[in-house]
Every structure is written in C-alpha cells, then in structure tokens.
Design an enzyme around this catalytic site. Structure first.
Site, short mmCIF file in Angstrom:
data_model
loop_
_atom_site.label_atom_id
_atom_site.label_comp_id
_atom_site.label_asym_id
_atom_site.label_seq_id
_atom_site.Cartn_x
_atom_site.Cartn_y
_atom_site.Cartn_z
N SER A 195 0.58 -0.98 -0.10
CA SER A 195 0.17 0.16 -0.12
C SER A 195 0.66 1.27 -0.02
CB SER A 195 -0.85 0.02 1.14
OG SER A 195 -1.53 1.25 1.64
N TYR A 200 -3.22 -0.74 10.29
CA TYR A 200 -3.39 -1.23 8.95
C TYR A 200 -1.98 -0.83 8.37
CZ TYR A 200 -4.33 -0.98 3.85
OH TYR A 200 -4.39 -1.05 2.50
#
Length: 680
Positions: free
Chosen positions: A557, A570
């Site tokens: 990400s 996350y």
C-alpha cells in the site's frame, strides 16, 4: 438455407455424438466426412463435394468452420499423379488445390481415406477396443474371429494417401464389409447414409468390446505387486502434492510445462501389477497417443511410501537416464532433413501406488496427454487379454513424431501468450483487487489458483475465468498454515506446482491510536504481515523444489511508506509486508525467485476492503460523502485520476510478464501520483 445444409448438419451431429463418448475416440482423434452435391457458383452446374473434419479439430466440439470442403473430382484425380509413399507430404499440399471456396479448416493427412472410399459417409475413429485388436500380435486373425467378413484387416501403414488407396481398394473388393481395423492405428467405417455409417462405427466398437470381455484372460497385467499397491486416497494425494513440483521441474528442463495429476483406478491398477514396467517400455501405438505422450513414459520404481528424499533422488537419476535414452532414440532415426529434437523430457511420469503426472504446454494439453495414456493402458489391457501387445516399431513412431507434416501442424498453432505455462496463486482472489489480478493473469495465459477465505467467492471468480483447465478455486484463510498447505497442494495436483504467488489477502480497520484495540492490531497483522509470511514461506518451498525460479508479489500500500492519520494498525502491517519484499528478494534471489511489491492507493470502486466499511470510515476522516471518496482520492493525486483494481492487476502483470525479468526488490506505486509516498 443452402442446398447442402442438411448434409453438413447431419455430419456435425454425428461427429459430436461420436466424439463426446470416450469409448468411441479420444480428444481431437479421428475424423468424419460426408459427400454431397452442390451448385458450382462459377459454372452454375452441379459439383460433388466432400466435407471432412480438418486438421487439429475435435469431433466432440466440431463446428462447420472446422470442416475442410473439397471437390471430389479434383481429389480423386490425384490418384493419377500420386508418385508414391516417399512423396506423401506433397500429396497433403496438393489437397489445397482441391478445396472448394474460401475458409474452412486445413485438410488433414486422413483426407484421402475419406475421399477415395466410394461410400457417401466415412468415420475414422480411435476406440480403445478397436486399437486393442489393431495392436494385438495376431490382430489379423483375431479380426476375422471377431467380425467374420464384415470388418477387414488393413496392415499398418503410416497415415497418408497410400493408406487411403488401400482402404478404398478393400472397401471396393469387399462389398459386404462395413469397415476395417487399421493395424497399429484404429478403425474406419463407412455407409450410404449418415445414420448407417454411425451405426456401423458403433457396431465395430461394441463388437470388439464384447469380444475382448468374453475372450480375454482375467489378469492381463500379470500378478499384483504388494509393494506397489495404491496408498489410501488422502495419503496418496498428499504424497502426489509433494512430488508434483519436483516432477514438474524435471519435466520442464527443456521448456516450461504445466502438469496434471491423475489417480484413477485404471492407472493405479496398471501400476500395481508386475508387467507394467515391460508394457510401459513398449510405448503407445496409435499415432494420436504417442504424439502427445511421447513414445514411452518415465516409470518410477520406488515404493509409494519410500522416504521422500530417496524418491526425489531416484527421480533425478531416472530423468537423466530418460533424457539420454530419448536423445539416443532421436539420433538412431533422425536423417538430414528431420526436424530438430523437440525436447527430451517425459510427457508422462508414472508413480506406482500414487498415480500419473502428465505434462504439456498448457493445462488442456497436459490433461489430454494423461487421458491419452489412460487410452493406451486400456489398449494394452485389451491386447494382452486376447493376445500379446505388439505396437508399431520405434522407427515408425519416429517417422510420425518427427514427420514434416506434424511439424507444420505445430507451426500453425497460435503464438503462446506471455504467461502460458505459468501457474499463478492469488490470495484474496474472490473480490476486488484479487479478482482483477486473477482475471488479468488468466487473460495473459496463466493457469490460476483463486484462493479466498470465502470459498463461494473464489469459486465464482474461477468460474468467470473459465474451465478447470484455466482456473481452480480453494478456500484458504491465510492465517492458517494448514489451509495454506492444502491450497498449495490443490494447485500442485491441478497444474503441477506454482510460478507466481500474489499476496493480496487483506482487510483494514480505520481507527485512531487511542481507539485501536489489541484485537484490531492482531487481526490486521495476522492477515497481512503473518499471512504474507506464511504464504511466501509455503510458496518458496514449492518454487525451490521446482528449480525453475518464479515470482512472489506483495500487494502492499501507499500507506507502507506514507504516514496518514487514524490508521496505525493497517499501515504498520503494510509496512511489514513492504519490508518482507526486500528481505525475501535478498534471500531468494539465489533460487531465481524474484520478489516485488505493488503499492496501490485510493482503490475504492470494486474494492472489497472499501465495501466492507473501510470506505465509510475513511470518508469520515476526510469529511467527504462515501460515494465521493474515489473522486476525492483522485483529486489529491498528481494525475487527478482514480485508481481501479485493473490498474493494480496491470502492475502485477508488468512484474511477472517477462519484460522485467531482471528486477527484484522493487515497489511499484499505483496511486496516480502521491508525492508524499515517493520512494526515496
């Protein structure tokens, strides 16, 4: 409707019925034809035509475009100019000058068999029972005993124009006959109508089947060998999954191959009896068989429960011997104008007590090779039951395997797609980015194992991609080592192993630090950090066992390098994944395994994570309506473009498709340009 539409329709229906039953013929084996009258569009006069299955087609799925259409007057005129067997190749080229109109399939080598026989309808098939008679040492005598004078014996002759002349003469000289047994090859039947021809084909097959069943001895493969008895199903498939990547690596020494495992009763029974090594060494007989299985298989001679390291070492020894033997076979028979050797690796590997591994340039070819060897086992059983199995000689096999016409058929195959012969394993493949990756890799030629903890979602995506020759699905929670092992085993049994592994499974819980619970933290790290570690560890075992390199790709990400608010669990898990890329690239490079990452951002539309509540929470953080979140992310990028799952899939293909073969340890941003996330 055209004047000959009924003739063509009847031919296609007959072909599909015959070709859909494996008792009648093998995949892509045999051909059918029909003759009829039509109006010549040039002269306006009548013309006799023949519609015949073209080269490379399959009877079970034959459509009109798969037929070659020829003028009978021109085809039969070739009899007067036929220069002899040494010029068979020229005769096939001459068929092109007999074609009627444009389009249609290329005429096959068997065209003369159909055109020169006077009957209006002709079937040429490869039924196991018929080939059993055709390969029996005293096949001519047995044919007379089985059929009387209704079916005539034709001695072995390589397919071609001369064989067509032979069968034509036999049909003419034996008006009572409904067909022929072609020595070493198969059967041919004929009739005045499509219905009669089909009935004659089925009569030959059914009569031969009954004859073998009634006359055959009970143990055609010899005595059972207790040491080679089949393992229990679960243990058998566990050992097969361990061996599959090793065997696939050996079978891919010359060129990469897809594998397929088969453990049917037919295979296990053959391998459990003492005559299987001698019979396997004789090789297959029907040309359709050995063109796909090679002249003989590699046969393992260790006990099915022998220590794995002992079995692997023995496989290596046998593979070396097999390659030397195949090269010697080629050199014994090759002439100055023979095509180059196509590769010395086996297409079939037999493992007593376990089953059969078959290989090919794609999953369908691998599956069909295995099906053909099952046909060959059935033929050996039938021939040994009533006589002695006596296939055509090695020199004749070579003449067909390295025939220039076979080389031309191979040359007509479409260029393979970039990922042909590669197997991809995609976690989180049931939705969103994973679904897009699975579809893209399949579109580029890969076989795909779609893994997801939601088995129904994975099953749906696999069905979207196509048949089991293109994709299979597995239920796999990446936090469970056992489920990961089972998922990789399923891929090994379906396709032989794995080449591309995509760590895509993920989830997100968007909370600030003070609201993030230990459960929130553990769940995200279990799925993404720990899950990626477990999948990569299991993938590395398979890739190293194969010895052919491979790719591991992490879908990380932008958050792995960019510090954003309310996202500690996350983003930390994604940072863990990103560093795994670097660590594994450094560690696995010596095995030819490349490890790279993709850093997406703002993938809202089609994203499983955003649909699961993450979108609403991120929208709240940024103060925008959830339905506008994708547009919001786009406006904060340099390119002002929204990122979609297909864009991430394109990056995965860029990393694995071959153009970046020297690249490892790389992270590719797919974020439309987020300056704060630039790698530096």
């Amino acid at each position: 409707m055209s004047e000959h539409a009924d003739v063509v329709a009847d031919l296609l229906e007959r072909s599909n019925r015959l070709g859909s039953d494996p008792r009648n013929t093998n995949y892509a084996g045999g051909n059918t034809s029909a003759k009829g009258a039509a109006t010549d569009p040039v002269t306006g006069g009548p013309v006799e035509l023949m519609w015949v299955k073209g080269s490379g087609g399959d009877l079970g799925t034959l459509v009109e475009d798969g037929l070659a259409v020829l003028r009978l007057d021109r085809l039969r005129a070739l009899v007067d100019v036929y220069p002899g067997e040494e010029h068979e190749d020229e005769m096939v080229a001459a068929f092109d000058f007999c074609l009627h109109g444009r389009g249609g399939a290329a005429p096959s080598i068997d065209t003369a068999m159909h055109g020169l026989v006077e009957a209006a309808h002709v079937d040429h098939l490869h039924p196991d029972a018929g080939i059993a008679l055709a390969t029996a040492a005293d096949g001519e005598r047995l044919t007379r005993e089985c059929f009387g004078d209704r079916v005539v014996w034709v001695p072995w002759r390589r397919p071609g124009f001369q064989l067509g002349l032979d069968i034509s003469a036999i049909a003419r000289d034996n008006p009572q006959a409904i067909g022929a047994i072609l020595g070493g090859h198969g059967i041919t039947a004929w009739g005045p109508t499509s219905e009669t021809c089909e009935a004659n084909s089925l009569e030959i097959i059914e009569t031969a089947t009954r004859f073998i069943a009634e006359r055959g001895r009970a143990a055609p493969f010899g005595a059972p060998v207790p040491a080679f008895a089949a393992l229990a199903p679960a243990e058998r498939r566990r050992r097969a999954a361990e061996l599959a990547p090793v065997i696939r690596g050996l079978a891919s020494t010359d060129r990469h191959q897809i594998g397929r495992f088969t453990d049917t009763d037919v295979v296990l029974d053959f391998l459990a009896h003492d005559r299987h090594p001698a019979l396997a060494a004789l090789g297959t007989s029907c040309p359709d068989h050995f063109l796909r299985t090679k002249v003989r298989p590699l046969v393992l001679d260790t006990a099915p429960d022998a220590p794995l390291d002992v079995v692997i070492a023995r496989l290596g020894e046998l593979h070396t011997a097999y390659r030397e033997d195949y090269r010697a076979y080629y050199e014994r028979h090759a002439t100055g104008d023979s095509p180059a050797m196509r590769g010395a690796d086996p297409a079939i590997v037999l493992v007593p007590g376990i089953g059969m591994f078959s290989f090919g340039a794609d999953a369908q070819t691998a599956r069909v090779a295995g099906e053909f060897y099952v046909n060959a086992i059935n033929v050996m059983r039938g021939a040994e039951a009533i006589s002695t199995y006596a296939p055509i000689g090695e020199a004749e096999k070579f003449r067909i395997e390295y025939w220039s016409l076979e080389e031309a058929k191979l040359a007509r195959r479409p260029k393979p797609r970039p990922l042909a012969t590669r197997v991809a394993f995609v976690t989180g493949g049931g939705s969103g980015i994973g679904r897009a990756i699975a579809h893209r890799l399949a579109a580029e030629g890969a076989c795909v194992v779609v893994a997801d903890r939601d088995g129904s979602a994975a099953e749906k995506v696999a069905a979207e991609i196509g048949t089991s020759d293109r994709a299979v699905w597995v239920t796999a929670d990446v936090t469970s080592p056992d489920q990961i092992d089972e998922a990789f085993a399923a891929g090994a049994l379906a396709f032989g192993g794995v080449d591309i592994v995509v760590n895509n499974a993920g989830l997100s819980i968007s909370k600030p630090l003070l609201e993030t619970t230990v459960t929130d933290w553990d769940l995200q790290h279990d799925v993404m950090a720990r899950g990626s570690f477990l999948v990569s560890q299991r993938a590395a075992r398979t890739l190293i066992a194969q010895g052919t390199g491979g790719d591991i790709v992490y879908i990380a990400s932008k958050n792995s390098v960019f510090a954003g608010p309310n996202n500690i669990a996350y983003s930390s898990a994604k940072a863990d994944q990103a560093h795994q890329v670097r660590l594994l690239a450094a560690e696995l490079g010596e095995h030819g395994i490349r490890v790279n990452g993709v850093n997406p951002d703002g993938v809202v539309r089609g994203s499983g994570i955003f649909a699961g509540g993450w979108g609403a929470k991120r929208a709240a953080v940024y103060g925008v309506p959830e339905e506008e979140l994708g547009a919001f992310y786009a406006q904060r990028t340099l390119l002002k473009r929204e990122v979609l799952p297909d864009h991430v899939a394109a990056a995965v293909f860029a990393l694995t498709g071959g153009d970046l073969a020297q690249t490892t340890g790389l992270h590719i941003p797919v974020d439309a340009g987020v300056a704060a996330a630039f790698l530096r």
